[in-house]
Design an enzyme around this catalytic site. Structure first.
Site: not given
Length: 397
Positions: A146, A173
């Site tokens: 992540h 991200d």
């Protein structure tokens, strides 16, 4: 600012068709940007397992805030790629598609029998963009991860300070994934205009994150030593480029990096005694920082407002999100707005940051319900009502 949704697409990507298989944040934000630019975006979700952002962070009235923020200007259909019939349907959708966007692990599409090697044979003009943590090659190719993992391995968390901290926003991200993918897709579209050929785009969020260390990598290359975390030239070392706490427990950012701006700030603040200590050197860094810390600690945000208003002071309050949403500058720029949703009423949106004055972005479609456009899109592919009912019963759509 409340805006009315427009009826027709406009913008630089009008006529471009995008199939978006991605979920959560990086891919959906990318496809929303494409939609804002005029592309016809079709969001494809599993009929029994929708994008998880539909159920995350709901308001008291049930409004899925995260999903609303990432999915305007899209139509939504459902398709279960675990069913054999799904491949035939996908191929029909791809017949006039320009871009396929996905965010699975590198081998995820291959396992479903619809990987790039299969698709490029049937659709040589297709631009296929996959966003993954570490890319489709290299030692980490199969690793799960992540945002924090990508930032850790790329060195960004180390650079955040002697006690590394998470930034409170998804840098890998969005910066490493969304915006890197968007840039590559636009470049691939331009290349296709010249060559007539599509291509595969391999976006690694770790690769994209690495670029944020370009400044410090340049310093490392020159000095052959690792920049000190939290005490490098733009991360805490300089007193004129730092964060300070105020008397009312708020914080301000002083960004007066150039000498002319720092002198303006000092004059506005009445800190002429620091002016006499300039220029800044290794010997007086701590002394100047201590004096500034004392100054800001004796002032409230309201006290500092006249300095905030000075155009050349480079002093700004550190705002929370509630304050940002109320910012008149961002509202004037169309960056904070509300649109009407047929189910949830007025919803908050960030506007498109891409201000193309000749071919402006526009907002046409509210964030869609799960499978909202199944009948519309599948009927255009030639499926009858009876066939669609059968596909629903068989859990294909």
């Amino acid at each position: 600012m409340k805006i009315e949704l427009e009826k027709q697409a406009s913008g630089p990507l009008k006529g471009i068709k995008v199939l978006d298989l991605s979920l959560l944040l990086p891919g959906p934000l990318c496809s929303m940007h494409l939609g804002d630019m005029g592309a016809d975006v079709i969001k494809i979700e599993n009929p029994r397992a929708a994008d998880a952002s539909r159920v995350m962070y709901k308001s008291e009235l049930g409004v899925p805030g995260l999903f609303m923020m990432l999915n305007r200007n899209k139509k939504a259909i459902t398709l279960n790629f675990k069913r054999p019939q799904a491949k035939e349907i996908l191929f029909k959708l791809l017949e006039d598609a320009d871009i396929l966007l996905e965010g699975f692990r590198p081998d995820g599409m291959d396992k479903m029998g619809i990987g790039y090697d299969v698709l490029k044979e049937k659709f040589p003009k297709l631009i296929y963009c996959g966003i993954s943590g570490y890319g489709i090659s290299g030692k980490y190719v199969d690793y799960a991860g992540h945002d924090s993992n990508y930032l850790a391995l790329a060195g960004l968390l180390h650079q955040s300070g002697s006690n590394p901290v998470l930034g409170g926003y998804q840098l890998a991200d969005v910066g490493g994934g969304t915006l890197t993918a968007l840039s590559a897709i636009l470049a691939a579209l331009y290349s296709r205009e010249k060559t007539g050929k599509g291509q595969r785009i391999d976006i690694s969020m770790m690769d994209g994150s690495l670029q944020f260390l370009s400044l410090y990598a340049g310093i490392f290359s020159a000095e052959k030593k690792v920049p000190e975390p939290g005490n490098a030239v733009l991360s805490g070392k300089l007193p004129n480029y730092n964060i300070y706490k105020t008397q009312d427990n708020r914080h301000v950012a002083l960004g007066a990096l150039e000498d002319m701006f720092f002198k303006t700030f000092l004059r506005q603040a009445g800190l002429n005694h620091i002016l006499d200590a300039l220029p800044i050197s290794e010997e007086n860094l701590k002394s100047i920082e201590s004096k500034l810390t004392e100054f800001f600690g004796s002032k409230t945000l309201d006290d500092l407002n006249p300095i905030f208003q000075n155009e050349d002071s480079c002093l700004t309050p550190i705002r929370n999100l509630e304050e940002v949403v109320a910012d008149p500058h961002l509202r004037d720029r169309g960056m904070i707005l509300e649109v009407e949703h047929p189910r949830y009423g007025r919803i908050l949106q960030f506007g498109s940051p891409f201000h193309l004055l000749g071919t402006p972005t526009n907002y046409r479609l509210h964030p869609p319900e799960h499978g909202e456009h199944n009948n519309d899109i599948y009927s255009k592919l030639g499926y009858s009502n009876d066939e669609l009912e059968n596909l629903k019963k068989e859990r294909v759509i």
